[in-house]
Enzyme design. Sequence first.
Site, PDB file in Angstrom:
ATOM      1  N   GLY A  10      -4.488   0.315  13.998  1.00 58.63           N
ATOM      2  CA  GLY A  10      -4.916   0.200  12.611  1.00 58.63           C
ATOM      3  C   GLY A  10      -4.771   1.461  11.787  1.00 58.63           C
ATOM      4  O   GLY A  10      -4.713   1.409  10.561  1.00 58.63           O
ATOM      5  N   GLN A  11      -4.755   2.616  12.453  1.00 57.01           N
ATOM      6  CA  GLN A  11      -4.704   3.880  11.715  1.00 57.01           C
ATOM      7  C   GLN A  11      -3.442   4.658  12.092  1.00 57.01           C
ATOM      8  O   GLN A  11      -2.930   4.519  13.200  1.00 57.01           O
ATOM      9  CB  GLN A  11      -5.951   4.720  12.027  1.00 57.01           C
ATOM     10  N   CYS A  38     -12.001   0.987  16.580  1.00 52.14           N
ATOM     11  CA  CYS A  38     -10.881   0.043  16.438  1.00 52.14           C
ATOM     12  C   CYS A  38      -9.975  -0.041  17.658  1.00 52.14           C
ATOM     13  O   CYS A  38      -9.419  -1.096  17.928  1.00 52.14           O
ATOM     14  CB  CYS A  38     -10.073   0.350  15.175  1.00 52.14           C
ATOM     15  N   MET A  39      -9.801   1.056  18.395  1.00 57.45           N
ATOM     16  CA  MET A  39      -8.794   1.036  19.446  1.00 57.45           C
ATOM     17  C   MET A  39      -9.344   1.177  20.862  1.00 57.45           C
ATOM     18  O   MET A  39      -8.613   1.034  21.825  1.00 57.45           O
ATOM     19  CB  MET A  39      -7.801   2.197  19.237  1.00 57.45           C
ATOM     20  N   LYS A  46       0.836  -1.214   0.000  1.00 61.74           N
ATOM     21  CA  LYS A  46       0.000   0.000   0.000  1.00 61.74           C
ATOM     22  C   LYS A  46       0.869   1.263   0.000  1.00 61.74           C
ATOM     23  O   LYS A  46       0.662   2.173  -0.803  1.00 61.74           O
ATOM     24  CB  LYS A  46      -0.949  -0.009   1.206  1.00 61.74           C
ATOM     25  N   MET A  78      -7.812  -6.107  15.772  1.00 61.78           N
ATOM     26  CA  MET A  78      -9.266  -6.023  15.829  1.00 61.78           C
ATOM     27  C   MET A  78      -9.963  -7.301  16.293  1.00 61.78           C
ATOM     28  O   MET A  78     -11.072  -7.249  16.779  1.00 61.78           O
ATOM     29  CB  MET A  78      -9.813  -5.617  14.452  1.00 61.78           C
TER      30      MET A  78
END
Lengths: 123, 755
Positions: free
Chosen positions: B375-376, B171-172, B82, B338
């Site tokens: 995740g981010q 997510c967190m 990515k 997750m």
Amino acid sequence: MSKTTKWLLAVAGVLIIIFSLQFNLQADDEKEEKHPEVDFTQSCMECHKEVTPDIVRDWEKSKHGVMNFGCYMCHGDGQVEFYRKPSTETCLSCHTGEPVDARKGGNLQCFSCHNGHSLKFHQ
Amino acid sequence: MGLTRREFIKTSAAAAAAASLGTSLIPGAASQLFADSTKWHKSVCRFCGTGCGVMVGERDGKVVAVKGDNLNTINKGHLCVKGFYLHKIVYSDTRLKHPMIKKDGKFQRVSWDEALNFVAERFNSIRKQYGPDALAFYGSGQAETEETYMANKLYKGCIGTNNMEGNPRLCMASAVGGYLTSLGLDEPVGTYDDIEQAEFFMLIGSNTAECHPILFERIIRRKHQNPNVKILIIDPRKTPTDQITDLHLFPKPGYDLAILHAMARIIIKEGYADEQFIKENVVFKDNKKDLTFEEYKQFLEKYTPEYAANDSGVPAEDIVAAARMFGRAKTAMSMWTMGINQRTRGVWANNLITNLHLLTGKIGKPGCDSFSLTGQPNACGGVREGGGLCHLLPAHRSVKNPKHREEVAKVWDVPVSNIQPKPGKHTIAMFEALNKGEIKGIFILCTNPAQSLPNAAKYRKGLEEQFVVVSESFFPTATTKYADVVLPAAFWTEKEGVYGCTERRSQYMPKIVEPLGEARWDAFILRDLAIRMGFKKEFEKYKTAEDIWNEYISLTKGKDMDLSGATYRRLKKVRGLRWPVPSEDHPGTYKRYVQGDPLFDELPREKKKGRWIYFYGKPEGKAVVWARPDKGPEEPTDEDYPFALTTGRVLEHWHTATMTGAVPELNRAVPKAYVEIHPEDAKRLKISNKDQVVIETRRGSLKIEARVIDRPEPGTLFVPWHWEEWMINNLTIDAFDPGSKEPEYKVCAARIKKA
């Protein structure tokens, strides 16, 4: 126009035709290297597992295979861009700190020494 | 969208090709990108929370290439697939270039003045008529810290509502809850440096190979260099991460808590517990009261390997083997994402992982950590640290704490009474309030909730009926369809700012090129909106990104996440700094709670009493081992819905694919969604590979292609969630963890049939 001049012009004409034909043949070869029409509802790998299983197996065992760096990384998406023979530049985007500076080897490229799919050092 | 999938792929592919004309990686053109005419700028990857360093190649005012930053110790020059294509996304045909207001159902291009005045008038009108809590903000773990900081000040400090959330809630939040309840303070003890020192890895609820590929590569390298390194995976599904596993436990989705308790029981019974560490540094609790170690052992008696096996479907001997792997290893590192967090008992699952480290003393030492993967790219930095959730204020502060409100109000130069003491509405409650009309106006920044919310169709009512402003770099998205106003946001490389990644590392990203079209930096969009709403005095002082960052780091002074020493001047030179970093001459902190952590070093001797580790966020510096009950998913399978549906990512795409969907190569690699079904289930249901099937849950149905493969266990279905065309989030459940309020995306009951 002397006979010699006519003779030289004739030879030049023939040479031009030969060069043109050769150029066209080369162009045709390049055309033949283009990727066939792609079914975009499936990935490269889905098809290539069937048509080039040995290559896929080599890739799977390679570090790129372990990381799942797919066909597209080196060969392009097959529609907008397709590189039958990938360039060293693509490699350098990730392999930024590699010990061998290929540029010092004249025209030496990554794939001069590394097999394209197994990535094994073969020279 | 107005475009078919195929048309969209073609359009974006052509656009990307045009944008990179003359600069793409053309074979034989070895001098083009790496020539002197290309100027390289140090930056950070825009995708996951790993925080890889990238070098951005710029020529003639255009981003032309990306390569890994070999001086960045996170990725040492390597990139995943990515990050490799980031430069193509900058000039995607799907970039939003002009402000637009929806008039008579159609978006019409307007000036910035008209757009911002319109939003300001509507927001002020709603505020005046219905009060501040009728407004809301929904932000992102992809926004820069400076951007979230501005939104926080506008909403909590000026408008006067705590209805400020962000997608890290999805997510967190359970990881935050886990760290707070187990160790006292949010975010990990250690860093990525522990990977190269760990003898054992427990990867639980994490498809590390596809979701955090660069960290996966580091784990691979560690294992190859040290064959004694063991890797345990606990995950309901076989993934590419399995290439390096020594043992894989496959629990039914949502049934892993009993396994973790059973492992703790075996660890204690077989003598792998570190009794001295426990005595000095640990207390025990259940949901109601303090426990003694003996009482905790009694609690664990229920969790025999056989009980856990019966609960989870994992063979008892594998659970015993897993516990012994953990117990015998000199050093141990757990990593999760997750699969653990997106659960109705996500906080408990986090606690039970950390329990194993506390019982064995494998925490706070090199090669040991209970380490949540993010995740981010700026969920940690901007939202967790920046306080971008409804109960938080900047720098790990809480709205409930009067002292915290006073400290923040003083720096914000607003009356302390503006900051409400009661938390606002968490994400699911916020979108429910939109449905009910309790919230009448929302500003959505850099995220796509119409696709990413669980049970997504349910929440479209509110988006359709209320006043919705979306600030985005891409158009259209599932969410912009419902917008009344769309504002074009500057994208990565078009703005400067800071991202804080998983390992407490804050990294600076420069502005390299001018924003495309009329796009503007989100922080200044918010500033200018605030001024138009009447908060000129509070906002006009912010002239640069550094102004905002300096104010923010002043709020971190003396806090556990002290960033005072991480000035722009310094961040521009280094490859990030890991907090606490209390002064400009401080090198940053590798391990918290131990020697070398400035907060530990400053503790008085009489407090530490000779201890080498002190969890200073907890009373007496003692971490908590939790005796939490085991609990399955909110919606277990039954006769009507006999399959467990779980969702996740693929390597090549990210979130709702607004970015990766613009890269032809990544679309080519994974062009569509599919459902993975085990061959046994497929045979029984007469489903063949590539058949069209219909998945149904109590919330919706989806027609999709079947992929018959032995990745999921029998009884489990897996669908990647990136595509709007195959929106699996119409089927996922919006039940959430009562503590963290994080929804249970990872498990719901489903059925499947041939279409």
